[in-house]
Scaffold this motif. Structure first.
Motif, PDB file in Angstrom:
ATOM      1  N   GLN A  96       0.817  -1.212   0.000  1.00 34.12           N
ATOM      2  CA  GLN A  96       0.000   0.000   0.000  1.00 34.12           C
ATOM      3  C   GLN A  96       0.850   1.260   0.000  1.00 34.12           C
ATOM      4  N   ARG A  97       2.155   1.099   0.215  1.00 35.00           N
ATOM      5  CA  ARG A  97       3.058   2.245   0.230  1.00 35.00           C
ATOM      6  C   ARG A  97       4.359   1.827  -0.444  1.00 35.00           C
ATOM      7  N   ALA A  98       4.888   2.696  -1.323  1.00 34.49           N
ATOM      8  CA  ALA A  98       6.106   2.340  -2.049  1.00 34.49           C
ATOM      9  C   ALA A  98       7.213   3.371  -1.887  1.00 34.49           C
ATOM     10  N   LYS A  99       7.043   4.360  -0.995  1.00 29.94           N
ATOM     11  CA  LYS A  99       8.106   5.323  -0.752  1.00 29.94           C
ATOM     12  C   LYS A  99       9.290   4.646  -0.069  1.00 29.94           C
ATOM     13  N   PHE A 100       8.982   3.693   0.790  1.00 31.80           N
ATOM     14  CA  PHE A 100      10.026   2.935   1.464  1.00 31.80           C
ATOM     15  C   PHE A 100       9.420   1.647   1.999  1.00 31.80           C
ATOM     16  N   ALA A 101      10.261   0.618   2.108  1.00 34.95           N
ATOM     17  CA  ALA A 101       9.853  -0.638   2.733  1.00 34.95           C
ATOM     18  C   ALA A 101      10.251  -0.567   4.197  1.00 34.95           C
ATOM     19  N   ARG A 102       9.423  -1.154   5.069  1.00 34.67           N
ATOM     20  CA  ARG A 102       9.654  -1.048   6.511  1.00 34.67           C
ATOM     21  C   ARG A 102       9.505  -2.422   7.152  1.00 34.67           C
ATOM     22  N   LEU A 103      10.457  -2.791   7.996  1.00 31.95           N
ATOM     23  CA  LEU A 103      10.401  -4.068   8.678  1.00 31.95           C
ATOM     24  C   LEU A 103      11.120  -3.998  10.005  1.00 31.95           C
ATOM     25  N   ALA A 104      10.756  -4.887  10.919  1.00 33.27           N
ATOM     26  CA  ALA A 104      11.385  -4.957  12.238  1.00 33.27           C
ATOM     27  C   ALA A 104      12.473  -6.017  12.199  1.00 33.27           C
ATOM     28  N   VAL A 105      13.667  -5.643  12.673  1.00 31.20           N
ATOM     29  CA  VAL A 105      14.828  -6.522  12.610  1.00 31.20           C
ATOM     30  C   VAL A 105      15.505  -6.571  13.975  1.00 31.20           C
ATOM     31  N   GLU A 106      15.926  -7.757  14.374  1.00 32.71           N
ATOM     32  CA  GLU A 106      16.704  -7.918  15.596  1.00 32.71           C
ATOM     33  C   GLU A 106      18.180  -7.755  15.251  1.00 32.71           C
ATOM     34  N   VAL A 107      18.831  -6.734  15.817  1.00 34.89           N
ATOM     35  CA  VAL A 107      20.233  -6.459  15.510  1.00 34.89           C
ATOM     36  C   VAL A 107      21.127  -6.889  16.665  1.00 34.89           C
ATOM     37  N   ASP A 108      22.336  -7.264  16.326  1.00 34.35           N
ATOM     38  CA  ASP A 108      23.348  -7.674  17.295  1.00 34.35           C
ATOM     39  C   ASP A 108      24.077  -6.414  17.770  1.00 34.35           C
ATOM     40  N   LEU A 109      23.966  -6.081  19.057  1.00 35.45           N
ATOM     41  CA  LEU A 109      24.549  -4.852  19.581  1.00 35.45           C
ATOM     42  C   LEU A 109      26.071  -4.901  19.664  1.00 35.45           C
ATOM     43  N   SER A 110      26.665  -6.074  19.495  1.00 37.23           N
ATOM     44  CA  SER A 110      28.123  -6.166  19.510  1.00 37.23           C
ATOM     45  C   SER A 110      28.722  -5.818  18.149  1.00 37.23           C
TER      46      SER A 110
END
Length: 203
Positions: A96-110
């Motif tokens: 429904q939106r194509a300006k940007f793709a958005r997703l939740a990601v678990e990142v490694d803080l190290s």
């Protein structure tokens, strides 16, 4: 909801509702009395004696991503280059939106944040939402550049390459830049965050 008080200012929270569970994980970072509350999935490796959390779930955006990459499998693979994909934004998933793709990601803080990836013959920017204290020297979360304990290591640290093609239209696999530069452009502006406010999020 059940809350178990642990030591070292940690709490174990059990949620029966899946929607509440994902909201707690992905709608942050949460701020209580001007202090960030780090929320992460429970793991058997978790220990309250660890000085800092090992991972953090954040929202990331791929601005101006080509429309033919708006597929669940492709976006999940791209998110996995940054960390571990947790969920896709509802408006991204339904295209429904194509300006940007958005997703939740678990990142490694190290590890340092991934500022961009090489995708389909060009560099694709990666932007992060609501991140506290990002160092633009080493690319890590938790301190500012002026307080960076060390300079960014020189030389190549190797590349992460996604095996195989992401889509029939791709000419080469996606790659994470091995010696990236960091800067304020990695963070989503308040204006863009205001545009997202109030949008429903679903798996």
């Amino acid at each position: 909801m059940e809350v178990l008080d642990l030591d070292s200012d940690c709490f174990l929270v059990k949620l029966d509702n899946e929607q509440d569970y994902f909201r707690a994980l992905t709608d942050g970072p949460w701020v209580i009395f001007d202090h960030y509350l780090v929320v992460q999935q429970w793991s058997p490796d978790f220990s309250t004696s660890d000085p800092l959390p090992k991972t953090m779930i954040v929202w990331v955006q791929f601005p101006a991503l080509k429309v033919h990459f708006y597929h669940k499998e492709v976006l999940t693979a791209l998110g996995n280059l940054i960390g571990r994909t947790i969920k896709l934004d509802y408006h991204t998933l339904t295209q429904q939106r194509a300006k940007f793709a958005r997703l939740a990601v678990e990142v490694d803080l190290s590890k340092h944040l991934v500022p961009r990836i090489f995708l389909d013959g060009r560099w694709q920017k990666v932007e992060y939402e609501n991140l506290p204290l990002v160092c633009f020297e080493c690319g890590r979360i938790g301190h500012m550049k002026a307080l960076c304990p060390s300079l960014r290591p020189k030389g190549s640290a190797g590349e992460i390459v996604l095996a195989g093609s992401l889509s029939p239209t791709m000419t080469r696999p996606a790659e994470v830049e091995s010696n990236p530069g960091f800067g304020p452009w990695m963070l989503v502006t308040k204006k863009k965050l205001a545009e997202l406010k109030g949008q429903p999020q679903k798996r």
